[in-house]
Motif scaffolding. Structure first.
Motif, PDB file in Angstrom:
ATOM      1  N   PRO A   1       3.063   5.658  -4.886  1.00 34.49           N
ATOM      2  CA  PRO A   1       4.223   5.624  -5.775  1.00 34.49           C
ATOM      3  C   PRO A   1       3.842   5.776  -7.246  1.00 34.49           C
ATOM      4  N   ARG A   2       4.759   6.351  -8.019  1.00 33.07           N
ATOM      5  CA  ARG A   2       4.560   6.528  -9.455  1.00 33.07           C
ATOM      6  C   ARG A   2       5.559   5.724 -10.269  1.00 33.07           C
ATOM      7  N   THR A   3       6.477   5.051  -9.615  1.00 33.25           N
ATOM      8  CA  THR A   3       7.444   4.172 -10.300  1.00 33.25           C
ATOM      9  C   THR A   3       7.650   2.929  -9.422  1.00 33.25           C
ATOM     10  N   GLN A   4       8.233   1.908 -10.029  1.00 35.42           N
ATOM     11  CA  GLN A   4       8.538   0.674  -9.293  1.00 35.42           C
ATOM     12  C   GLN A   4       9.487   0.963  -8.123  1.00 35.42           C
ATOM     13  N   VAL A   5      10.480   1.819  -8.370  1.00 33.23           N
ATOM     14  CA  VAL A   5      11.448   2.175  -7.320  1.00 33.23           C
ATOM     15  C   VAL A   5      10.719   2.808  -6.125  1.00 33.23           C
ATOM     16  N   GLN A   6       9.764   3.684  -6.423  1.00 35.69           N
ATOM     17  CA  GLN A   6       9.008   4.338  -5.348  1.00 35.69           C
ATOM     18  C   GLN A   6       8.135   3.335  -4.599  1.00 35.69           C
ATOM     19  N   ALA A   7       7.562   2.360  -5.312  1.00 31.28           N
ATOM     20  CA  ALA A   7       6.702   1.360  -4.666  1.00 31.28           C
ATOM     21  C   ALA A   7       7.523   0.545  -3.666  1.00 31.28           C
ATOM     22  N   GLU A   8       8.727   0.147  -4.072  1.00 30.78           N
ATOM     23  CA  GLU A   8       9.586  -0.633  -3.173  1.00 30.78           C
ATOM     24  C   GLU A   8      10.021   0.224  -1.982  1.00 30.78           C
ATOM     25  N   ALA A   9      10.334   1.498  -2.259  1.00 33.73           N
ATOM     26  CA  ALA A   9      10.768   2.401  -1.183  1.00 33.73           C
ATOM     27  C   ALA A   9       9.637   2.613  -0.169  1.00 33.73           C
ATOM     28  N   LEU A  10       8.412   2.694  -0.656  1.00 30.04           N
ATOM     29  CA  LEU A  10       7.286   2.893   0.265  1.00 30.04           C
ATOM     30  C   LEU A  10       7.184   1.722   1.235  1.00 30.04           C
ATOM     31  N   ASP A  11       7.312   0.508   0.717  1.00 28.45           N
ATOM     32  CA  ASP A  11       7.267  -0.667   1.605  1.00 28.45           C
ATOM     33  C   ASP A  11       8.373  -0.617   2.653  1.00 28.45           C
ATOM     34  N   THR A  12       9.573  -0.251   2.214  1.00 29.01           N
ATOM     35  CA  THR A  12      10.702  -0.172   3.144  1.00 29.01           C
ATOM     36  C   THR A  12      10.454   0.886   4.217  1.00 29.01           C
TER      37      THR A  12
ATOM     38  N   VAL B   1       3.219  -0.141 -12.185  1.00 33.40           N
ATOM     39  CA  VAL B   1       3.270  -0.300 -10.725  1.00 33.40           C
ATOM     40  C   VAL B   1       2.074  -1.121 -10.218  1.00 33.40           C
ATOM     41  N   MET B   2       0.986  -1.148 -10.989  1.00 33.70           N
ATOM     42  CA  MET B   2      -0.188  -1.940 -10.582  1.00 33.70           C
ATOM     43  C   MET B   2       0.173  -3.411 -10.392  1.00 33.70           C
ATOM     44  N   GLU B   3       1.088  -3.903 -11.242  1.00 32.69           N
ATOM     45  CA  GLU B   3       1.479  -5.322 -11.152  1.00 32.69           C
ATOM     46  C   GLU B   3       2.072  -5.651  -9.786  1.00 32.69           C
ATOM     47  N   TYR B   4       2.814  -4.709  -9.244  1.00 32.73           N
ATOM     48  CA  TYR B   4       3.475  -4.882  -7.949  1.00 32.73           C
ATOM     49  C   TYR B   4       2.429  -5.196  -6.869  1.00 32.73           C
ATOM     50  N   TYR B   5       1.312  -4.462  -6.920  1.00 30.34           N
ATOM     51  CA  TYR B   5       0.271  -4.638  -5.902  1.00 30.34           C
ATOM     52  C   TYR B   5      -0.626  -5.833  -6.221  1.00 30.34           C
ATOM     53  N   LYS B   6      -0.797  -6.126  -7.521  1.00 34.33           N
ATOM     54  CA  LYS B   6      -1.570  -7.324  -7.905  1.00 34.33           C
ATOM     55  C   LYS B   6      -0.877  -8.556  -7.354  1.00 34.33           C
ATOM     56  N   THR B   7       0.440  -8.611  -7.508  1.00 36.64           N
ATOM     57  CA  THR B   7       1.222  -9.754  -7.031  1.00 36.64           C
ATOM     58  C   THR B   7       1.062  -9.938  -5.525  1.00 36.64           C
ATOM     59  N   LYS B   8       0.955  -8.824  -4.809  1.00 29.87           N
ATOM     60  CA  LYS B   8       0.788  -8.906  -3.353  1.00 29.87           C
ATOM     61  C   LYS B   8      -0.646  -9.231  -2.953  1.00 29.87           C
ATOM     62  N   GLY B   9      -1.553  -9.208  -3.926  1.00 26.09           N
ATOM     63  CA  GLY B   9      -2.959  -9.524  -3.636  1.00 26.09           C
ATOM     64  C   GLY B   9      -3.693  -8.422  -2.903  1.00 26.09           C
ATOM     65  N   ILE B  10      -3.235  -7.157  -3.073  1.00 20.23           N
ATOM     66  CA  ILE B  10      -3.908  -6.044  -2.380  1.00 20.23           C
ATOM     67  C   ILE B  10      -4.353  -4.988  -3.388  1.00 20.23           C
ATOM     68  N   PHE B  11      -4.801  -5.443  -4.540  1.00 20.86           N
ATOM     69  CA  PHE B  11      -5.145  -4.554  -5.646  1.00 20.86           C
ATOM     70  C   PHE B  11      -6.653  -4.536  -5.863  1.00 20.86           C
ATOM     71  N   ALA B  12      -7.251  -3.342  -5.957  1.00 19.72           N
ATOM     72  CA  ALA B  12      -8.682  -3.237  -6.274  1.00 19.72           C
ATOM     73  C   ALA B  12      -8.868  -2.296  -7.454  1.00 19.72           C
ATOM     74  N   ALA B  13      -9.427  -2.803  -8.540  1.00 17.82           N
ATOM     75  CA  ALA B  13      -9.687  -1.972  -9.724  1.00 17.82           C
ATOM     76  C   ALA B  13     -11.057  -1.327  -9.580  1.00 17.82           C
ATOM     77  N   ILE B  14     -11.121  -0.011  -9.785  1.00 17.29           N
ATOM     78  CA  ILE B  14     -12.381   0.713  -9.637  1.00 17.29           C
ATOM     79  C   ILE B  14     -12.592   1.603 -10.854  1.00 17.29           C
ATOM     80  N   SER B  15     -13.693   1.363 -11.571  1.00 13.15           N
ATOM     81  CA  SER B  15     -13.972   2.218 -12.724  1.00 13.15           C
ATOM     82  C   SER B  15     -14.586   3.529 -12.229  1.00 13.15           C
ATOM     83  N   ASN B  16     -14.037   4.631 -12.716  1.00 13.10           N
ATOM     84  CA  ASN B  16     -14.578   5.954 -12.350  1.00 13.10           C
ATOM     85  C   ASN B  16     -15.188   6.644 -13.568  1.00 13.10           C
ATOM     86  N   ASP B  17     -15.772   5.865 -14.466  1.00  9.76           N
ATOM     87  CA  ASP B  17     -16.544   6.446 -15.572  1.00  9.76           C
ATOM     88  C   ASP B  17     -17.965   6.684 -15.071  1.00  9.76           C
ATOM     89  N   THR B  18     -18.073   7.385 -13.953  1.00  9.32           N
ATOM     90  CA  THR B  18     -19.375   7.553 -13.300  1.00  9.32           C
ATOM     91  C   THR B  18     -19.357   8.810 -12.442  1.00  9.32           C
TER      92      THR B  18
END
Ligand code: ADP
Length: 191
Positions: A88-99, A156-173
């Motif tokens: 998803p690219r918006t909050q609306v899309q994130a909720e729709a994906l779950d549904t 939208v990252m906040e949505y997944y952080k709240t669910k506890g399924i968020f992983a931050a990965i640096s790609n400066d490599t």
């Protein structure tokens, strides 16, 4: 199923990492950008509807993209899992994906959020534009897409952080080092 959302600004490496994940874990890679570009190339009614919006760097409507994803999810319901790239690219899309996933008794298992420093993002996108000729990889549109990402998509990252399924990965490599980080994160949830 193993359902992964791969997330990040334009140029953060979502497509490259998705292809590697697809191969290693045997998942289906659904890239909304690739699907839309294929529609434009085919000259379909949908393609005609979105062509100018995409070339201009704006998001296509939630309604349109959600309907598109609904079809794709139904089409791949027997897959081992799906990588959602560009959605998803918006909050609306994130909720729709779950549904949509819940209808198939499925859920998102992890969101992998790739990050790359701003100047490096612009550099990578300009390089890509020079090679691929993508209509939206020119400097003005790149700046606009990064702004839209920061305003509408990054929250939208906040949505997944709240669910506890968020992983931050640096790609400066390198691609390989980033993939190692990606695999470490996936393996924690894919036991
Ligand atoms: P990038 O990540 O490099 O911006 P993509 O290939 O993911 O590129 O997307 C290209 C364009 O397609 C976006 O700028 C947008 O116009 C459109 N698009 C793709 N996915 C979505 C989405 N989920 N919601 C709205 N527009 C989308």
């Amino acid at each position: 199923m193993l359902n992964i959302v791969i997330f990040g600004a334009p140029g953060a490496g979502k497509g490259t990492q998705s292809e590697l994940i697809e191969k290693r874990y045997g998942l289906v890679h659904l890239s909304t950008g690739d699907i839309l570009r294929a529609e434009i190339k085919n000259g379909s009614a949908l393609g005609k509807q979105v062509e100018a919006v995409i070339a201009d760097g704006h998001l296509v409507s939630d309604e349109l993209i959600i309907a598109l994803l609904e079809q794709e999810i139904a089409r791949h319901k027997d897959a081992k899992g799906v990588i959602f790239d560009g959605f998803p690219r918006t909050q609306v899309q994130a909720e729709a994906l779950d549904t949509m996933l819940a209808k198939h008794n499925e859920k998102v298992n992890i969101m992998l959020a790739l990050s790359v420093e701003h100047n490096e993002l612009v550099k990578r996108l300009l390089n890509r534009g020079a090679q691929s000729g993508r209509a939206d990889d020119n400097i003005d549109t790149i700046r606009k897409r990064i702004d839209i990402y920061n305003e509408q998509t990054a929250p939208v990252m906040e949505y997944y952080k709240t669910k506890g399924i968020f992983a931050a990965i640096s790609n400066d490599t390198t691609v390989d080092e980033c993939f190692q980080r990606v695999c470490n994160a996936i393996d924690k949830v894919n036991k």
